[in-house]
Design an enzyme around this catalytic site. Structure first.
Site, PDB file in Angstrom:
ATOM      1  CB  SER A 187      -0.908   0.171   1.196  1.00  0.00           C
ATOM      2  OG  SER A 187      -1.306   1.428   1.363  1.00  0.00           O
ATOM      3  CE1 TYR A 200      -3.982  -2.265   5.138  1.00  0.00           C
ATOM      4  CE2 TYR A 200      -3.236   0.010   4.794  1.00  0.00           C
ATOM      5  CZ  TYR A 200      -3.611  -1.205   4.271  1.00  0.00           C
ATOM      6  OH  TYR A 200      -4.010  -1.170   3.060  1.00  0.00           O
TER       7      TYR A 200
END
Ligand SMILES: NC(=O)c1ccc[n+]([C@@H]2O[C@H](COP(=O)([O-])OP(=O)(O)OC[C@H]3O[C@@H](n4cnc5c(N)ncnc54)[C@H](OP(=O)(O)O)[C@@H]3O)[C@@H](O)[C@H]2O)c1
Length: 313
Positions: A187, A200
């Site tokens: 990401s 995350y």
């Protein structure tokens, strides 16, 4: 005076050289795929593709895009009914075989035995390590852990164990055949400031680093391993439904990301996201403190709204 002139020319030459060294590779990685299409044919790697987290969003979009290239699919997700629906949607449209395996990546490592049995005998040429979970809203680390004691275990199992154990399962046969393609969903969060989503971002940084080093280890054995680092894409995870230039639909995003294969080991996958990463990278390199505080303020705002919404319901 003459000495001063020489230094000015030298400084200009160094600047221009550095610009060329940065601009051309950037254009090659981000613009060339859009104009020239992919350098790699996914269908050349083997008959089957395995995709984790394949019932929604980016994973489902990879499944459809790979079926369009005539690859048979193994879809791995947690909900059997959803898996069967996606399987039907794909086989109705494309002439490919689809197998489904229902497992929860949050549960124990035994699920990898189940998946391994499910793919026995298949020539898996492509693995898309897509499954991943995030916070339901931006939160301070201690609050997130207090609210959900399983939070840490779940996010590490889904985002890190899934990538490493699926790779451990599928890479040996790829190495045996001297060809294989592994696409790992990291990401942009891994490389830009992302406070309040720290676990995350950390897991996604792991995925990117793991991919980079693994690619170096196996690239001479015919294995291509790519780290895909999207910005926002419409999906259940982002809760964004309406596509825009900066937030594409999952299908638009994946079609663009697949074009980058062979150009870049580590890609945002989508030109507007590449511009965004460049802008944020520049902002961070000029003043990291300002960039961190800017994002923190934005995410605190999102958190505030989410908490208000949570209180109401
Ligand atoms: N969307 C973005 O903006 C974005 C940006 C950067 C990176 N990414 C990364 O891209 C990947 C896909 O994201 P997405 O936005 O497409 O997510 P999504 O829409 O939430 O879809 C996730 C998929 O994974 C499955 N899944 C979730 N938890 C699971 C579990 N415990 N066991 C098995 N399957 C599970 C879901 O199945 P169910 O249908 O059962 O829920 C669904 O098929 C993730 O790794 C994410 O970190 C996304």
């Amino acid at each position: 005076m003459a000495c001063c002139c020489v230094f000015t020319y030298l400084a200009k030459a160094v600047l221009i050289f550095q610009l060329i060294c940065k601009v051309f590779p950037w254009l090659y990685k981000n613009v060339a795929p859009k104009i020239l299409g992919p350098k790699v044919k996914v269908e050349d790697y083997g008959k089957w593709a395995v995709i984790t987290g394949a019932t929604e969003g980016i994973g489902k979009a990879y499944a459809k895009a790979l079926a369009k290239k005539n690859l048979n699919l193994v879809l791995v997700s947690r909900n059997l009914e959803k898996l069967q629906n996606v399987s039907k949607e794909i086989t109705d449209k494309y002439q490919v075989e689809v197998k489904v395996i229902a497992v929860d990546f949050k549960s124990s490592l035994q699920i990898y035995d189940t998946i391994s049995k499910g793919i026995e005998g298949l020539e898996v040429g492509v693995l898309v390590n897509n499954v991943g979970i995030s916070y339901s809203y931006p939160e301070y680390f201690l609050e997130a852990v207090d609210k959900d004691p399983a939070f840490l275990q779940d996010i590490i199992s889904c985002n890190i164990h899934s990538v490493t154990y699926m790779t451990k399962m599928i890479l040996p046969a790829m190495v045996g055949r001297k060809k294989g393609l592994i696409i790992n969903l990291s990401s942009m969060a891994a490389i830009i400031p992302n406070p309040l989503l720290s676990v995350y971002s950390g897991t996604k940084a792991f995925v990117d680093k793991f991919t980079e080093d693994l690619n170096t280890e196996y690239k001479d054995q015919g294995i291509l391993i790519q780290s895909v680092m999207p910005g926002f894409v419409c999906s259940n995870m982002t809760k964004i439904k309406r596509p825009s230039l900066l937030t594409p639909s999952a299908d638009t995003y994946v079609n663009s990301a697949l074009n980058t294969l062979g150009y870049s080991r580590h890609t945002t996958g989508y030109l507007p996201h590449a511009f965004m990463a460049m802008f944020l990278g520049l902002m961070t390199s000029i003043c990291a403190e300002f960039a961190n505080n800017f994002v923190l303020k934005e995410l605190l705002n999102t958190r505030r709204k989410a908490l208000k919404h949570e209180k109401k319901n």
